[in-house]
Scaffold this active site. Structure first.
Site, PDB file in Angstrom:
ATOM      1  N   HIS A 385       3.789  -4.572  -1.643  1.00  0.00           N
ATOM      2  CA  HIS A 385       3.476  -3.181  -2.002  1.00  0.00           C
ATOM      3  C   HIS A 385       3.125  -2.301  -0.820  1.00  0.00           C
ATOM      4  O   HIS A 385       2.711  -1.157  -1.011  1.00  0.00           O
ATOM      5  CB  HIS A 385       2.295  -3.136  -2.975  1.00  0.00           C
ATOM      6  CG  HIS A 385       2.589  -3.709  -4.312  1.00  0.00           C
ATOM      7  ND1 HIS A 385       3.080  -2.954  -5.359  1.00  0.00           N
ATOM      8  CD2 HIS A 385       2.469  -4.964  -4.783  1.00  0.00           C
ATOM      9  CE1 HIS A 385       3.230  -3.731  -6.420  1.00  0.00           C
ATOM     10  NE2 HIS A 385       2.866  -4.965  -6.093  1.00  0.00           N
ATOM     11  N   LYS A 576      -4.065  11.479  -5.466  1.00  0.00           N
ATOM     12  CA  LYS A 576      -3.845  10.099  -5.028  1.00  0.00           C
ATOM     13  C   LYS A 576      -4.991   9.721  -4.098  1.00  0.00           C
ATOM     14  O   LYS A 576      -5.789  10.591  -3.729  1.00  0.00           O
ATOM     15  CB  LYS A 576      -2.500   9.970  -4.307  1.00  0.00           C
ATOM     16  CG  LYS A 576      -2.227  11.107  -3.299  1.00  0.00           C
ATOM     17  CD  LYS A 576      -0.817  11.053  -2.718  1.00  0.00           C
ATOM     18  CE  LYS A 576       0.254  11.681  -3.565  1.00  0.00           C
ATOM     19  NZ  LYS A 576       1.163  10.725  -4.207  1.00  0.00           N
ATOM     20  N   ARG A 577      -5.064   8.427  -3.717  1.00  0.00           N
ATOM     21  CA  ARG A 577      -6.067   8.036  -2.733  1.00  0.00           C
ATOM     22  C   ARG A 577      -5.947   8.940  -1.507  1.00  0.00           C
ATOM     23  O   ARG A 577      -4.852   9.359  -1.142  1.00  0.00           O
ATOM     24  CB  ARG A 577      -5.872   6.574  -2.337  1.00  0.00           C
ATOM     25  CG  ARG A 577      -6.387   5.585  -3.355  1.00  0.00           C
ATOM     26  CD  ARG A 577      -7.850   5.751  -3.642  1.00  0.00           C
ATOM     27  NE  ARG A 577      -8.640   5.112  -2.602  1.00  0.00           N
ATOM     28  CZ  ARG A 577      -9.279   3.957  -2.751  1.00  0.00           C
ATOM     29  NH1 ARG A 577      -9.262   3.322  -3.915  1.00  0.00           N
ATOM     30  NH2 ARG A 577      -9.977   3.429  -1.770  1.00  0.00           N
ATOM     31  N   LYS A 582      -0.723   9.741   3.533  1.00  0.00           N
ATOM     32  CA  LYS A 582      -0.331  10.531   2.356  1.00  0.00           C
ATOM     33  C   LYS A 582      -0.381  12.034   2.658  1.00  0.00           C
ATOM     34  O   LYS A 582       0.116  12.852   1.898  1.00  0.00           O
ATOM     35  CB  LYS A 582      -1.219  10.189   1.164  1.00  0.00           C
ATOM     36  CG  LYS A 582      -1.054   8.726   0.700  1.00  0.00           C
ATOM     37  CD  LYS A 582      -1.976   8.406  -0.477  1.00  0.00           C
ATOM     38  CE  LYS A 582      -1.977   6.939  -0.867  1.00  0.00           C
ATOM     39  NZ  LYS A 582      -0.835   6.541  -1.719  1.00  0.00           N
ATOM     40  N   THR A 684       3.837   6.251  -7.723  1.00  0.00           N
ATOM     41  CA  THR A 684       4.106   6.172  -9.162  1.00  0.00           C
ATOM     42  C   THR A 684       3.654   7.453  -9.860  1.00  0.00           C
ATOM     43  O   THR A 684       4.212   7.803 -10.911  1.00  0.00           O
ATOM     44  CB  THR A 684       3.397   4.953  -9.796  1.00  0.00           C
ATOM     45  OG1 THR A 684       2.078   4.840  -9.247  1.00  0.00           O
ATOM     46  CG2 THR A 684       4.165   3.686  -9.521  1.00  0.00           C
ATOM     47  N   LYS A 688       5.290  10.190 -12.952  1.00  0.00           N
ATOM     48  CA  LYS A 688       4.559  10.750 -14.099  1.00  0.00           C
ATOM     49  C   LYS A 688       4.706  12.262 -14.117  1.00  0.00           C
ATOM     50  O   LYS A 688       4.920  12.867 -15.181  1.00  0.00           O
ATOM     51  CB  LYS A 688       3.075  10.353 -14.026  1.00  0.00           C
ATOM     52  CG  LYS A 688       2.863   8.841 -14.097  1.00  0.00           C
ATOM     53  CD  LYS A 688       1.441   8.425 -13.688  1.00  0.00           C
ATOM     54  CE  LYS A 688       1.392   6.916 -13.451  1.00  0.00           C
ATOM     55  NZ  LYS A 688       0.153   6.485 -12.762  1.00  0.00           N
TER      56      LYS A 688
HETATM   57  C1  26V Z   1      -5.043  -4.053   0.002  1.00  0.00           C
HETATM   58  C2  26V Z   1      -6.337  -4.440   0.029  1.00  0.00           C
HETATM   59  C3  26V Z   1      -6.844  -5.041   1.262  1.00  0.00           C
HETATM   60  C4  26V Z   1      -8.075  -5.848   1.008  1.00  0.00           C
HETATM   61  C5  26V Z   1      -9.083  -5.108   0.207  1.00  0.00           C
HETATM   62  C6  26V Z   1      -8.563  -4.672  -1.132  1.00  0.00           C
HETATM   63  C7  26V Z   1      -7.158  -4.248  -1.098  1.00  0.00           C
HETATM   64  C8  26V Z   1      -6.615  -3.661  -2.224  1.00  0.00           C
HETATM   65  C9  26V Z   1      -5.310  -3.273  -2.225  1.00  0.00           C
HETATM   66  C10 26V Z   1      -4.516  -3.477  -1.111  1.00  0.00           C
HETATM   67  C11 26V Z   1      -3.068  -3.160  -1.118  1.00  0.00           C
HETATM   68  C12 26V Z   1      -2.748  -1.794  -1.372  1.00  0.00           C
HETATM   69  C13 26V Z   1      -1.284  -1.694  -1.556  1.00  0.00           C
HETATM   70  C14 26V Z   1      -0.949  -0.657  -2.558  1.00  0.00           C
HETATM   71  O1  26V Z   1      -1.750  -0.274  -3.369  1.00  0.00           O
HETATM   72  N1  26V Z   1       0.273  -0.216  -2.503  1.00  0.00           N
HETATM   73  C15 26V Z   1       0.767   0.794  -3.385  1.00  0.00           C
HETATM   74  O2  26V Z   1       1.476   0.145  -4.425  1.00  0.00           O
HETATM   75  C16 26V Z   1       2.004   1.053  -5.362  1.00  0.00           C
HETATM   76  C17 26V Z   1       2.640   0.247  -6.473  1.00  0.00           C
HETATM   77  O3  26V Z   1       3.720  -0.470  -5.996  1.00  0.00           O
HETATM   78  C18 26V Z   1       2.999   1.968  -4.681  1.00  0.00           C
HETATM   79  O4  26V Z   1       3.477   2.908  -5.602  1.00  0.00           O
HETATM   80  C19 26V Z   1       2.337   2.713  -3.517  1.00  0.00           C
HETATM   81  O5  26V Z   1       3.297   3.458  -2.810  1.00  0.00           O
HETATM   82  C20 26V Z   1       1.686   1.712  -2.599  1.00  0.00           C
HETATM   83  O6  26V Z   1       0.919   2.381  -1.599  1.00  0.00           O
END
Ligand code: 26V
Length: 841
Positions: A385, A576-577, A582, A684, A688
């Site tokens: 992701h 978004k975050r 972004k 995503t 929407k």
């Molecule tokens: C990484 C970490 C690192 C450790 C701490 C907790 C944590 C939580 C999440 C992540 C990964 C984040 C990756 C993510 O959210 N990617 C997003 O995924 C969406 C669904 O596929 C996508 O639409 C977004 O573009 C993408 O940024």
């Protein structure tokens, strides 16, 4: 909710009475009198043992929710019975996050009970909207990745796939955001303070998780006892996942950590109360809180144990199920495992599933290495992701040595065999070994979780075409060359039930009025709207629906926060975050340029606009917090400037969450998707907005590229550098050039640096100068600003032509069918999982 929403094809609850409906869900002949009213009254009275006149709104919500749960319970049981009987191949979706939001309205809708429930609510004098407001959001996720998991389980249930979600039941979800003096503050989200009517604890299905060390309190601090193994318990809590039409009710199983009951009584009675309980407290802290950082995987020991805990509990559970269903008299035929279970890893977070499944097959089942490896690989699949290097997980080897020594041994053996293979296939390519190895060498050796997931599974996919392409050709190029057949793309999608039917009743009605309600479960049917782009009557219907959604939102905002916005202005949103890539700052620069234009030329003609921003910053991400502060000061300054009153307004909406998205997205005219090309894996919310009749202004990144293709590029407002151009100009890009040569860019930055937006807080925005100018502008804001403004000009030009605008809105809506998560799940099912529907009779 709207009682005149057309009923779905599968049932006509509008006509049915409650008794008949309950019968349909198998409730009729059971215990209760057969009336929904009776269920509700019973819960109201007996769950609280209180005078029904004295109970408050929260108790009413719980009674309604429990009544709805009663209605779906038999379907839920029957779904599991059907799977037990038919023994189909099942999908297990492992994810550290499920960003579910609220469940009551969604479950009522998917059960097709909404007309009935609303009528009953009116009959009882219940304020239905107030009841819905009592439910807290289940915020068990950070953003896109967690919300995707929630959309996927909705689609899998709707498509009658035998599927189960596995996650953690965090006691505290994503933090609550408040804004004070423009700054973000975090408060804990104690969402389980009140009993949650949707969850069922299943202590009988508890599992044990073993760790290689113990915890102990020595001299008042918590220490690790090396080499003394200990264990934890995982208690499952199940939540129903109702498919649309209510036929299939799948399960989302969330684990809670608990300590075994055998604590040290000797120490306890010797007065060492605290140390006797330390282990118990450590154990029970494990699933306390969701990690709120989705951009750095910086060393967090607790997070590492959380990830292993999810993996260990879920695999123990599904292996137990496999054993139960597939053993005749003796042992099961283990070679059938990949034919009975498809395990999807949502990012590398559950990547320890590779060594854990190996451990089970080697040590518990006692298969030989080759057989265990073959079964492990054929059972597991991995979704990537993110390409951001700082978000790729790499766990320090010493942590595994301490907590999971056997898993480390297995990983090292996997790596040894794998590197032998690499050497044999590429004898003259020494550098390759270092790049593909599962271990990153250095002062501290670390496990590369992405490499482990790719090597240890049969499938790796990205989440949009461009993302999958970059993954294959840049990020893990060497691995993709070795295993080309493992790589594929599965462009993300979102569930049209929650995001259109539920969130936007006026628009949903307009669509159904034109083409029927088949779109609810087959969003490709929206294609049929295409010819209606030239039908004035239909265009008017859609524009009226948009107007209604906007005033609904404005009314809600006023009553919830006192903020007044004018629904006759253009609603322009970026939600978004908060993250540099972004580029909320690029949007802010656009607003500052427009503001400057109006200040310089007050008589200029410009359609009045309202800019909405919303999103959370990771608590330790200081620059992201400064961006929030800037957006709030921008809003305040513009509000206080009589020169632009009524023409320009900026609103920062605190506490972005699923429920807020459900309100704002339907009301939005312009969707901003403006990440630096090559950085947003998919996005995503972009989808929407598109299916809610917004036009998109965006860069060529993530799934936005495919959205423009589907709607027709001429119906999109695309601008800026492509991913290739971004990569190609990195080495020589200089933001200073734009500052020196573009008067509007310069004026905007000068206004910010003049403290115009920070009159009483001089210096607060110095970090912005650093990131945008002197620090090199890594995300290339200035490179894209002029193109953004040009696209924005074209957008306003179109807005001046209402028929032309409406036409493009219809064409976008008509092209949004591809972005249903049903389509995404159909692709996973056919191309990765090889699972078929298993209908519940
Ligand atoms: C990484 C970490 C690192 C450790 C701490 C907790 C944590 C939580 C999440 C992540 C990964 C984040 C990756 C993510 O959210 N990617 C997003 O995924 C969406 C669904 O596929 C996508 O639409 C977004 O573009 C993408 O940024």
């Amino acid at each position: 909710m709207d009682s005149d929403r057309p009923a779905a094809g599968t049932a006509t609850p509008g006509a049915a009475d409650m008794g008949k409906l309950l019968q349909q869900y198998g409730c009729g002949p059971i215990r209760f009198t057969g009336s929904g009213d009776a269920l509700y009254e019973r819960h109201l009275m007996f769950d609280n043992v209180a005078d029904r006149a004295a109970v408050g709104p929260r108790e009413r919500y719980e009674a309604v929710a429990r009544s709805v749960r009663d209605v779906l319970s038999q379907r839920w049981v029957r779904t599991e019975q059907t799977y037990e009987r038919e023994n189909p191949k099942r999908v297990y979706y492992l994810s550290m996050e499920f960003l579910i939001g609220r469940s009551l309205a969604n479950n009522v809708l998917n059960l097709l009970l909404d007309p009935v429930v609303e009528r009953a609510a009116v009959g009882k004098g219940l304020d239905w909207l107030a009841v819905l407001e009592q439910e807290p959001d289940a915020g068990l996720g950070n953003g896109g990745l967690g919300r995707l998991a929630a959309c996927f389980i909705d689609s899998m249930a709707t498509m009658e796939l035998p599927a189960m979600g596995y996650g953690l039941r965090y006691e505290y979800g994503i933090f609550k955001q408040t804004i004070r003096d423009g700054w973000q503050h975090e408060r804990p989200d104690n969402w389980l303070r009140r009993p949650d009517p949707w969850e069922i604890a299943r202590p009988d299905e508890m599992v044990e998780v073993r760790l290689g060390c113990s915890f102990e309190v020595r001299g008042g601090t918590l220490g690790v006892v090396v080499g003394r193994p200990s264990s934890l318990l995982g208690v499952p809590y199940d939540r129903p996942v109702v498919g649309y039409g209510g036929k299939t009710v799948n399960t989302l199983r969330l684990w809670v950590a608990a300590a075994p009951d055998d604590f040290d009584f000797q120490a306890f009675s010797a007065g060492e109360f605290v140390s006797a309980l330390a282990e118990r407290l450590t154990a029970e802290s494990l699933t306390r809180v969701l990690y709120p950082d989705d951009s750095t995987s910086m060393g967090q020991g607790l997070r590492f144990v959380q990830e292993y805990f999810l993996v260990a509990c879920s695999l123990a559970d599904l292996v137990r199920r496999f054993r139960r269903r597939n053993s005749g008299r003796g042992d099961p035929d283990w070679s059938a495992l990949p034919a009975k279970a498809a395990i999807q890893l949502n990012d590398t977070h559950p990547g320890l599933a590779v060594p854990e499944l190996m451990r089970i097959l080697l040590d518990d089942v006692r298969l030989d290495w080759d057989q265990a490896w073959d079964l492990t690989r054929r059972t597991l699949a991995y979704t990537n992701h993110t390409l951001l290097p700082e978000a790729l997980e790499k766990w320090p080897l010493p942590w595994l040595a301490l907590l999971l020594p056997r898993h480390l041994e297995i990983i090292l053996e996997i790596n040894r065999r794998f590197l032998d293979e690499v050497r044999a296939r590429f004898p003259d390519d020494g550098g390759r070994i270092g790049r593909v190895s599962l271990i990153e060498e250095g002062a501290e050796r670390r496990i590369r979780m992405a490499n482990l997931a790719i090597v240890g599974s049969h499938s790796t996919n990205g989440v949009a075409a461009i993302h999958s392409h970059l993954l294959r050709t840049v990020t893990v190029k060497d691995l993709a060359e070795m295993f080309p057949e493992r790589f594929s793309n599965k462009t993300n999608g979102v569930t049209p039930r929650r995001w259109l039917l539920l969130a936007n009743p006026p628009l949903a009605r307009g669509i159904t009025g034109a083409i029927g309600d088949g779109w609810i479960t087959d969003l490709a049917e929206l294609e049929k709207l295409k010819p209606l782009a030239d039908d004035r009557g239909f265009r008017d219907t859609i524009i009226r629906a948009k107007r209604e959604a906007k005033s609904r939102f404005a009314d809600w905002l006023r009553s919830a926060s006192g903020i007044v916005v004018d629904p006759d202005t253009i609603f322009d949103s970026q939600v978004k975050r908060i993250h540099e890539y972004k580029r909320q700052l690029l949007n802010a620069l656009r607003v500052v340029v427009l503001y400057n234009r109006l200040r310089e030329n007050p008589d200029m003609e410009m359609a009045p606009r309202t800019f909405f921003f919303s999103g959370k910053a990771a608590p330790a991400y200081h620059l992201a917090k400064t961006i929030i502060k800037f957006l709030n000061n921008l809003a305040g300054t513009i509000d206080g400037d009589p020169a632009v009153r009524g023409r320009l307004k900026v609103v920062f909406l605190p506490e972005y969450c699923v429920s807020l998205a459900e309100r704002l997205i339907p009301a939005t005219d312009v969707s901003n998707q403006i990440s630096t090309a090559g950085y947003e894996a998919s996005g995503t919310s972009n989808m929407k907005f598109m299916m809610n009749g917004a036009l998109t202004i965006g860069t060529r990144d993530g799934a936005t590229i495919e959205m423009a293709e589907a709607a027709g590029e001429e119906n999109f407002f695309m601008f800026g550098l492509t991913a290739e151009q971004v990569a190609g100009s990195r080495s020589w890009y200089d933001p200073r050039w734009h500052y020196d040569n573009e008067p509007e860019t310069r004026a905007a930055l000068d206004l910010i640096f003049s403290e115009h937006f920070s009159r009483y807080e001089p210096g607060v925005f110095d970090p912005l100068r650093q990131t945008l100018l002197t620090g090199g502008d890594h995300y290339m804001h200035l490179a894209d600003l002029t193109a953004y403004l040009e696209a924005d000009r074209r957008l306003l030009e179109l807005y001046a032509d209402p028929a032309g605008w409406a036409r493009k809105v219809v064409l976008n809506l008509a092209g949004s069918g591809k972005f249903s998560s049903d389509r995404t799940i159909a692709e996973y099912a056919a191309e990765i999982w090889d699972v078929k529907p298993c209908p519940v009779p």
